[in-house]
Design a protein around this motif. Structure first.
Motif, mmCIF file in Angstrom:
data_model
loop_
_atom_site.group_PDB
_atom_site.id
_atom_site.type_symbol
_atom_site.label_atom_id
_atom_site.label_comp_id
_atom_site.label_asym_id
_atom_site.label_seq_id
_atom_site.Cartn_x
_atom_site.Cartn_y
_atom_site.Cartn_z
ATOM 1 N N SER A 279 0.815 -1.221 0.000
ATOM 2 C CA SER A 279 0.000 0.000 0.000
ATOM 3 C C SER A 279 0.847 1.269 0.000
ATOM 4 C CB SER A 279 -0.944 -0.008 1.199
ATOM 5 O OG SER A 279 -0.212 -0.063 2.408
ATOM 6 N N ARG A 280 2.137 1.158 -0.305
ATOM 7 C CA ARG A 280 3.032 2.321 -0.266
ATOM 8 C C ARG A 280 2.558 3.419 -1.220
ATOM 9 N NH1 ARG A 280 5.796 -1.910 -2.994
ATOM 10 N NH2 ARG A 280 6.209 -1.308 -5.128
ATOM 11 N N LEU A 281 3.045 4.624 -0.945
ATOM 12 C CA LEU A 281 2.576 5.802 -1.678
ATOM 13 C C LEU A 281 3.718 6.792 -1.825
ATOM 14 C CD1 LEU A 281 0.056 7.747 -2.487
ATOM 15 C CD2 LEU A 281 0.207 8.461 -0.112
ATOM 16 N N CYS A 282 3.794 7.450 -2.958
ATOM 17 C CA CYS A 282 4.727 8.552 -3.171
ATOM 18 C C CYS A 282 3.900 9.828 -3.061
ATOM 19 C CB CYS A 282 5.394 8.446 -4.541
ATOM 20 S SG CYS A 282 6.608 9.750 -4.832
ATOM 21 N N ALA A 283 3.964 10.473 -1.910
ATOM 22 C CA ALA A 283 3.128 11.649 -1.655
ATOM 23 C C ALA A 283 3.830 12.923 -2.099
ATOM 24 C CB ALA A 283 2.793 11.734 -0.172
ATOM 25 N N GLY A 284 3.078 13.808 -2.690
ATOM 26 C CA GLY A 284 3.608 15.084 -3.127
ATOM 27 C C GLY A 284 4.675 14.949 -4.203
ATOM 28 N N GLY A 285 4.792 13.765 -4.770
ATOM 29 C CA GLY A 285 5.784 13.527 -5.803
ATOM 30 C C GLY A 285 7.203 13.447 -5.292
ATOM 31 N N TRP A 286 7.375 13.270 -3.926
ATOM 32 C CA TRP A 286 8.751 13.234 -3.444
ATOM 33 C C TRP A 286 8.999 12.394 -2.198
ATOM 34 C CZ3 TRP A 286 11.133 15.082 1.049
ATOM 35 C CH2 TRP A 286 10.289 15.742 1.941
ATOM 36 N N LEU A 287 7.992 12.083 -1.379
ATOM 37 C CA LEU A 287 8.244 11.405 -0.108
ATOM 38 C C LEU A 287 7.421 10.128 0.035
ATOM 39 C CD1 LEU A 287 9.663 11.422 2.637
ATOM 40 C CD2 LEU A 287 7.818 12.864 3.501
ATOM 41 N N CYS A 288 8.105 9.046 0.408
ATOM 42 C CA CYS A 288 7.461 7.738 0.564
ATOM 43 C C CYS A 288 6.671 7.649 1.869
ATOM 44 C CB CYS A 288 8.517 6.634 0.587
ATOM 45 S SG CYS A 288 9.419 6.431 -0.956
ATOM 46 N N TYR A 289 5.504 7.046 1.788
ATOM 47 C CA TYR A 289 4.677 6.691 2.947
ATOM 48 C C TYR A 289 4.321 5.221 2.803
ATOM 49 C CZ TYR A 289 3.950 11.488 4.492
ATOM 50 O OH TYR A 289 4.141 12.754 4.979
ATOM 51 N N ASP B 238 -0.921 17.088 17.529
ATOM 52 C CA ASP B 238 -1.144 15.740 17.015
ATOM 53 C C ASP B 238 -0.271 15.451 15.789
ATOM 54 O OD1 ASP B 238 -3.106 15.441 18.937
ATOM 55 O OD2 ASP B 238 -4.783 15.685 17.540
ATOM 56 N N CYS B 239 0.231 16.491 15.155
ATOM 57 C CA CYS B 239 1.000 16.365 13.919
ATOM 58 C C CYS B 239 2.501 16.245 14.149
ATOM 59 C CB CYS B 239 0.717 17.564 13.013
ATOM 60 S SG CYS B 239 -1.028 17.748 12.587
ATOM 61 N N ALA B 240 2.937 16.176 15.395
ATOM 62 C CA ALA B 240 4.373 16.167 15.709
ATOM 63 C C ALA B 240 5.111 15.027 15.020
ATOM 64 C CB ALA B 240 4.585 16.102 17.213
ATOM 65 N N GLY B 241 4.568 13.820 15.026
ATOM 66 C CA GLY B 241 5.230 12.680 14.398
ATOM 67 C C GLY B 241 5.359 12.848 12.899
ATOM 68 N N LYS B 242 4.301 13.291 12.262
ATOM 69 C CA LYS B 242 4.348 13.505 10.815
ATOM 70 C C LYS B 242 5.296 14.661 10.496
ATOM 71 C CE LYS B 242 1.675 14.333 6.666
ATOM 72 N NZ LYS B 242 0.365 14.458 6.046
ATOM 73 N N ARG B 243 5.261 15.715 11.292
ATOM 74 C CA ARG B 243 6.163 16.854 11.098
ATOM 75 C C ARG B 243 7.618 16.394 11.179
ATOM 76 N NH1 ARG B 243 3.716 20.110 14.151
ATOM 77 N NH2 ARG B 243 4.642 19.391 16.087
ATOM 78 N N ASP B 244 7.945 15.571 12.175
ATOM 79 C CA ASP B 244 9.305 15.060 12.313
ATOM 80 C C ASP B 244 9.699 14.217 11.102
ATOM 81 O OD1 ASP B 244 9.428 16.315 14.775
ATOM 82 O OD2 ASP B 244 9.153 14.469 15.930
ATOM 83 N N TYR B 245 8.788 13.358 10.646
ATOM 84 C CA TYR B 245 9.061 12.497 9.497
ATOM 85 C C TYR B 245 9.357 13.329 8.244
ATOM 86 C CZ TYR B 245 8.395 9.055 5.781
ATOM 87 O OH TYR B 245 8.572 8.269 4.680
ATOM 88 N N VAL B 246 8.490 14.290 7.962
ATOM 89 C CA VAL B 246 8.651 15.121 6.769
ATOM 90 C C VAL B 246 9.917 15.969 6.862
ATOM 91 C CG1 VAL B 246 7.653 17.063 5.470
ATOM 92 C CG2 VAL B 246 6.198 15.162 6.210
ATOM 93 N N ASN B 247 10.150 16.584 8.014
ATOM 94 C CA ASN B 247 11.304 17.471 8.135
ATOM 95 C C ASN B 247 12.636 16.723 8.154
ATOM 96 O OD1 ASN B 247 10.067 19.959 7.869
ATOM 97 N ND2 ASN B 247 9.442 19.981 10.010
#
Length: 120
Positions: free
Chosen positions: A62-72, A87-96
């Protein structure tokens, strides 16, 4: 008059994403989990949405290339649910972390319409 107001309100809510389910790669709607319950959003690799194999994103079906640059690991991870910015701290850390590895400046990620979204 009331029907017209309700229709406009529903249209506005759909624009901000309230109550919308995430979509899987085959277009099936799913309820995204709270961002706070996700321990790993993906493998942190960059990707190109033009690559149909998504090889850099690993082997998760079920992987995804989000925003054309980052794997989820899954669409529901990229569109995880929130009620507050914290609530977004984990996602913020992952993206940054991924942005830093690619010499990009950090970005703010806030809770908007029940989803953690990138912004400035």
């Amino acid at each position: 008059m009331a029907t017209e107001v309700c229709a406009k309100l529903l249209a506005l809510l759909s624009l901000v994403g309230c109550g919308q389910a995430a979509l899987t790669s085959n277009g099936t709607a799913i309820d995204p989990p709270p961002c706070t319950t996700i321990s790993q959003f993906g493998n942190g690799q960059t990707c190109n949405s033009a690559d149909p194999t998504l090889a850099s994103c690993g082997t998760n079906a079920s992987r995804l290339c989000a925003g054309g640059w980052l794997c989820y690991d899954a669409p529901e991870y990229e569109q995880c649910a929130c009620t507050t910015d914290s609530d977004c701290a984990g996602k913020r850390d992952y993206v940054n972390q991924a942005r830093a590895l690619n010499d990009k400046s950090p970005t703010a990620i806030t809770c908007n319409g029940g989803r953690c979204v990138e912004g400035n």
